[in-house]
Design an enzyme around this catalytic site. Structure first.
Site, short mmCIF file in Angstrom:
data_model
loop_
_atom_site.label_atom_id
_atom_site.label_comp_id
_atom_site.label_asym_id
_atom_site.label_seq_id
_atom_site.Cartn_x
_atom_site.Cartn_y
_atom_site.Cartn_z
N HIS A 54 0.81 -1.22 0.00
CA HIS A 54 0.00 0.00 0.00
C HIS A 54 0.85 1.27 0.00
CE1 HIS A 54 -3.67 -2.25 0.33
NE2 HIS A 54 -3.26 -2.85 1.43
N ARG B 127 7.05 -6.11 3.04
CA ARG B 127 5.82 -6.67 2.46
C ARG B 127 5.78 -6.29 0.99
NH1 ARG B 127 -0.41 -5.78 4.44
NH2 ARG B 127 0.01 -3.60 3.94
N ASP C 259 17.88 -10.52 -2.98
CA ASP C 259 19.24 -10.14 -3.38
C ASP C 259 19.60 -8.75 -2.88
OD1 ASP C 259 19.58 -12.56 -4.61
OD2 ASP C 259 19.44 -11.81 -6.65
N GLU D 294 -5.97 -13.26 5.08
CA GLU D 294 -6.87 -12.12 5.28
C GLU D 294 -8.19 -12.27 4.52
OE1 GLU D 294 -4.72 -8.64 3.94
OE2 GLU D 294 -3.54 -9.84 2.57
N ASP E 189 -8.74 -6.54 6.00
CA ASP E 189 -9.23 -7.23 4.82
C ASP E 189 -10.12 -8.40 5.20
OD1 ASP E 189 -8.16 -6.13 2.16
OD2 ASP E 189 -6.38 -6.12 3.42
#
Length: 272
Positions: free
Chosen positions: A48, A73, A87, A152, A178
């Site tokens: 988000h 995230r 990486d 969620e 959610d």
């Protein structure tokens, strides 16, 4: 020299509670400022928050040397995104909207090198191997990667037991907002039906022997989640804290509140 130890993964393995905060401003400077506030972990939000791989990478670097472990995230659990951010030095990932065992299995494979996974062997070009200065990175990296899957939705809850039982899934994060929306309680994550689902989910995750995660902006709710057995929990976001602090300061000044001033625990510095 092996891959750097992942203190967050070690804490979850030892069932030590880890307190965190969401970082969504997409600013390495802001992330560095927040990293001095004493949280065990900071979630750099690529779902988000307006982040891309270079910005996520810069924020991981901004947290280096701080006491706050960076969790990234990603917006979606695509193998090519996972490859790039690992990486770049991320060791702990939170992947949203996991709704099937097959999806979770694919994520486990995405964070591991062959023959146990499909992670591309190219870390010599990135921060993860200290740019190839960690000679045995390839042999030791898998053990230090921490994979958190986010449940969620009702579909996710339906497969929760099987997902939590997977080797390679280190923790399960319940997304209350959610989940509430999917259950017909949009904007009401604290509703009794949603709380009952979270309570049941925590119990099932614990039975599987995995860490239980969640976040809330409500401290009363946070204490309840902690009592329910949350292993890692975020209690705010940089965005909402910035909005709240700046708004309250302005309102306090206009109301003539002489007690308004610097945040508690900070010392004013002249020459702002």
């Amino acid at each position: 020299m092996p891959a750097p130890k992942n203190p967050f993964k070690a804490a979850l393995r030892d069932d030590r509670f880890q307190l965190g905060l969401w970082v969504a401003l997409a600013s390495p400077y802001a992330a560095e400022v927040i990293s001095g506030s004493g949280y065990d972990w900071l979630l750099i939000d690529g779902e988000h928050g307006p982040n891309d791989i270079p910005l996520l990478s810069a924020q991981i670097q901004a947290l280096a040397g701080s006491g706050s472990h960076p969790i990234v995230r990603l917006p979606i659990g695509e193998a090519w995104l996972i490859k790039q951010i690992l990486d770049a030095g991320a060791q702990t990932l939170l992947i949203p909207m996991v709704e099937s065992v097959e999806q979770a299995q694919a994520l486990v494979r995405a964070v591991r090198y062959p023959p146990h996974g499909i992670r591309g062997v190219g870390a010599a070009l990135g921060r993860a191997s200290r740019f190839s200065r960690i000679g045995d990175y390839l042999e030791t990296a898998n053990d230090e990667i921490c994979l958190l899957v986010q449940i969620e939705s009702r579909a996710g809850l339906d497969v929760l037991d099987a997902v939590a039982a997977l080797d390679g899934v280190d923790g399960v994060f319940i997304g209350p907002s959610d989940l509430a929306a999917d259950m017909g309680h949009l904007g009401k994550p604290g509703s009794p039906e949603v709380l009952a689902a979270i309570t049941d989910a925590f119990a099932r995750i614990k039975t599987a022997g995995k860490a239980r995660g969640i976040m809330t902006l409500d401290l009363e709710q946070a204490r309840l989640y902690r009592d329910l057995g949350a292993t890692f929990m975020a209690i705010g976001t940089d965005v909402t804290l910035l909005v709240s602090a700046t708004q309250q300061l302005r309102e306090a000044f206009l109301a003539g509140d002489a007690t308004a001033g610097p945040v508690s625990g900070t010392k004013p510095v002249s020459g702002y």
